[in-house]
Design an enzyme around this catalytic site. Structure first.
Site, PDB file in Angstrom:
ATOM      1  N   LEU A 255       0.818  -1.220   0.000  1.00  0.00           N
ATOM      2  CA  LEU A 255       0.000   0.000   0.000  1.00  0.00           C
ATOM      3  C   LEU A 255       0.848   1.264   0.000  1.00  0.00           C
ATOM      4  CD1 LEU A 255      -2.717  -1.083   2.591  1.00  0.00           C
ATOM      5  CD2 LEU A 255      -2.768  -1.304   0.094  1.00  0.00           C
TER       6      LEU A 255
ATOM      7  N   GLU B 236       0.355   5.884  -0.755  1.00  0.00           N
ATOM      8  CA  GLU B 236      -0.590   6.986  -0.537  1.00  0.00           C
ATOM      9  C   GLU B 236      -1.789   6.939  -1.499  1.00  0.00           C
ATOM     10  OE1 GLU B 236      -1.105   9.588   1.661  1.00  0.00           O
ATOM     11  OE2 GLU B 236       0.327   8.488   2.891  1.00  0.00           O
ATOM     12  N   GLY B 237      -1.604   6.360  -2.678  1.00  0.00           N
ATOM     13  CA  GLY B 237      -2.724   6.231  -3.614  1.00  0.00           C
ATOM     14  C   GLY B 237      -3.815   5.344  -3.016  1.00  0.00           C
ATOM     15  N   HIS B 238      -3.391   4.165  -2.506  1.00  0.00           N
ATOM     16  CA  HIS B 238      -4.373   3.285  -1.855  1.00  0.00           C
ATOM     17  C   HIS B 238      -4.988   3.990  -0.638  1.00  0.00           C
ATOM     18  CE1 HIS B 238      -1.472   0.184  -3.545  1.00  0.00           C
ATOM     19  NE2 HIS B 238      -2.629  -0.205  -4.070  1.00  0.00           N
TER      20      HIS B 238
ATOM     21  N   GLN C 190      -4.936 -12.362 -12.694  1.00  0.00           N
ATOM     22  CA  GLN C 190      -4.826 -11.178 -13.556  1.00  0.00           C
ATOM     23  C   GLN C 190      -3.406 -10.946 -14.050  1.00  0.00           C
ATOM     24  OE1 GLN C 190      -6.330  -8.571 -10.221  1.00  0.00           O
ATOM     25  NE2 GLN C 190      -4.930  -7.089 -11.111  1.00  0.00           N
TER      26      GLN C 190
ATOM     27  N   GLY D  45      -9.183   3.405  -8.055  1.00  0.00           N
ATOM     28  CA  GLY D  45      -8.399   4.582  -8.413  1.00  0.00           C
ATOM     29  C   GLY D  45      -8.456   4.851  -9.909  1.00  0.00           C
TER      30      GLY D  45
ATOM     31  N   LEU E  10       1.625   7.279  -8.397  1.00  0.00           N
ATOM     32  CA  LEU E  10       2.008   6.255  -7.427  1.00  0.00           C
ATOM     33  C   LEU E  10       1.529   4.893  -7.918  1.00  0.00           C
ATOM     34  CD1 LEU E  10       1.394   7.852  -3.924  1.00  0.00           C
ATOM     35  CD2 LEU E  10       3.422   7.899  -5.367  1.00  0.00           C
TER      36      LEU E  10
HETATM   37  O1  PAF Z   1      -6.184  -2.413  -8.949  1.00  0.00           O
HETATM   38  C1  PAF Z   1      -5.841  -3.413  -8.296  1.00  0.00           C
HETATM   39  O2  PAF Z   1      -5.075  -3.340  -7.337  1.00  0.00           O
HETATM   40  C2  PAF Z   1      -6.389  -4.771  -8.690  1.00  0.00           C
HETATM   41  O3  PAF Z   1      -6.507  -4.890 -10.064  1.00  0.00           O
HETATM   42  C3  PAF Z   1      -7.713  -5.128  -7.976  1.00  0.00           C
HETATM   43  C4  PAF Z   1      -8.818  -4.174  -8.364  1.00  0.00           C
HETATM   44  C5  PAF Z   1      -7.502  -5.083  -6.468  1.00  0.00           C
HETATM   45  C6  PAF Z   1      -8.152  -6.534  -8.362  1.00  0.00           C
HETATM   46  O4  PAF Z   1      -7.188  -7.483  -8.021  1.00  0.00           O
END
Ligand code: PAF
Length: 293
Positions: free
Chosen positions: A33, A35-37, A61, A147, A184
């Site tokens: 994580l 600052e964006g999160h 993914q 985001g 970020l």
């Molecule tokens: O943006 C992300 O961090 C990921 O693609 C997400 C949305 C958490 C799905 O795994």
């Protein structure tokens, strides 16, 4: 803050909050994580009574040869940050918990996933839509935070939630940038100092497009050229795309007559970086050709 690793515990905790009449928000993350999160978490905490954050590096993914193994992970640091923000629930499952052995059903991300990132990362958005559908089914939030940095993902998720009636309101939060302008990203920690210096060409290219638009250039190809010129010859950087698109359909535009989005993706070293910005023509903004005539 409650920390759970099983789907049943996450489901139960969020259901209890709903039973108490609380508005539930979910912030899906892959951890590491920054600052964006935390801006998503803060926005969620400001609006919802109960905030759940998922921390899960979703294997489905990542394509073969992508950075699933080297993707940064630091759950203990993430937990400290989330506790300090006043988060209620952290759902941090293992891959084996998230995907039952033999799991074979996936969620088709639809037409918006075919272009740009979808083209260079085949299967990426199916992984995203599958895991987001699972997370939304487990937590059943009223609000789900994403985001704008991952702009195509945001549009794909909006369409997913709408088309499958997943019942959450998708809330988009603006890109957070470092002081030098770099958006970020958890992947930034893997950039060397030289690569990071080259990566700054990405926000600079977006700025070049915005400046060209502000100086009355409305032809999308010319705005794209302004971006290419800023990115061309940049050491360590290999451009995937720099395009001006419709903000909803993501289709390339000919002319910027209304809201548009500039999208850039590049590999810097072996790290895939993406960035984007809104392009908004000034009201009464006339075509450069017509003003020159
Ligand atoms: O943006 C992300 O961090 C990921 O693609 C997400 C949305 C958490 C799905 O795994």
């Amino acid at each position: 803050m409650e920390r759970v690793a099983s789907k049943a515990e996450a489901r139960r905790a969020a259901a209890d909050a709903r039973t108490e009449g609380k508005t539930v928000a979910l912030v899906p993350t892959m951890g590491a994580l920054h600052e964006g999160h935390l801006s998503l978490v803060r926005a969620a905490c400001n609006r919802a009574d109960y905030v759940a954050v998922s921390v899960f590096v979703n294997p489905t993914q990542f394509g073969p040869g992508e950075d699933y193994d080297s993707y940064p992970r630091d759950l203990e640091a993430d937990l400290r940050l989330l506790a300090a923000e006043g988060v209620d629930l952290v759902f941090a499952p293992s891959a084996g918990v998230m995907y039952e052995p033999g799991a074979s059903v996936t969620v088709d991300p639809g037409a918006l996933a075919e272009c740009w990132e979808g083209e260079i990362r085949p299967g990426h958005f199916a992984g995203v839509t599958t895991v987001v559908t699972k997370l939304l089914s487990i937590v059943r939030p009223d609000l789900a935070y994403f985001g704008e940095k991952d702009y195509q993902q945001l549009q794909v998720v909006r369409r997913l939630v709408r088309d499958l009636d997943l019942g959450a309101t998708v809330v988009a939060c603006p890109i957070v940038r470092d002081r030098d302008g770099l958006a970020l990203s958890s992947r930034n920690v893997r950039l060397t100092a030289d690569e990071r210096a080259s990566a700054l060409a990405i926000p600079a290219a977006l700025e070049a497009a915005a400046v060209a638009l502000a100086s009355r250039e409305r032809e999308a190809r010319a705005l794209e050229r302004a971006m290419f010129e800023r990115l061309a010859g940049e050491e360590h950087l290999s451009l995937d795309y720099a395009v001006v698109v419709d903000p909803d359909t993501l289709e390339p535009l000919d002319t910027v007559d209304g809201p548009a989005r500039a999208l850039v993706a590049a590999r810097v070293g072996d790290i895939h970086l993406i960035d984007n910005c809104a392009l908004v023509p000034h009201p009464g903004h006339s075509d450069r050709r017509s003003t020159n005539e």
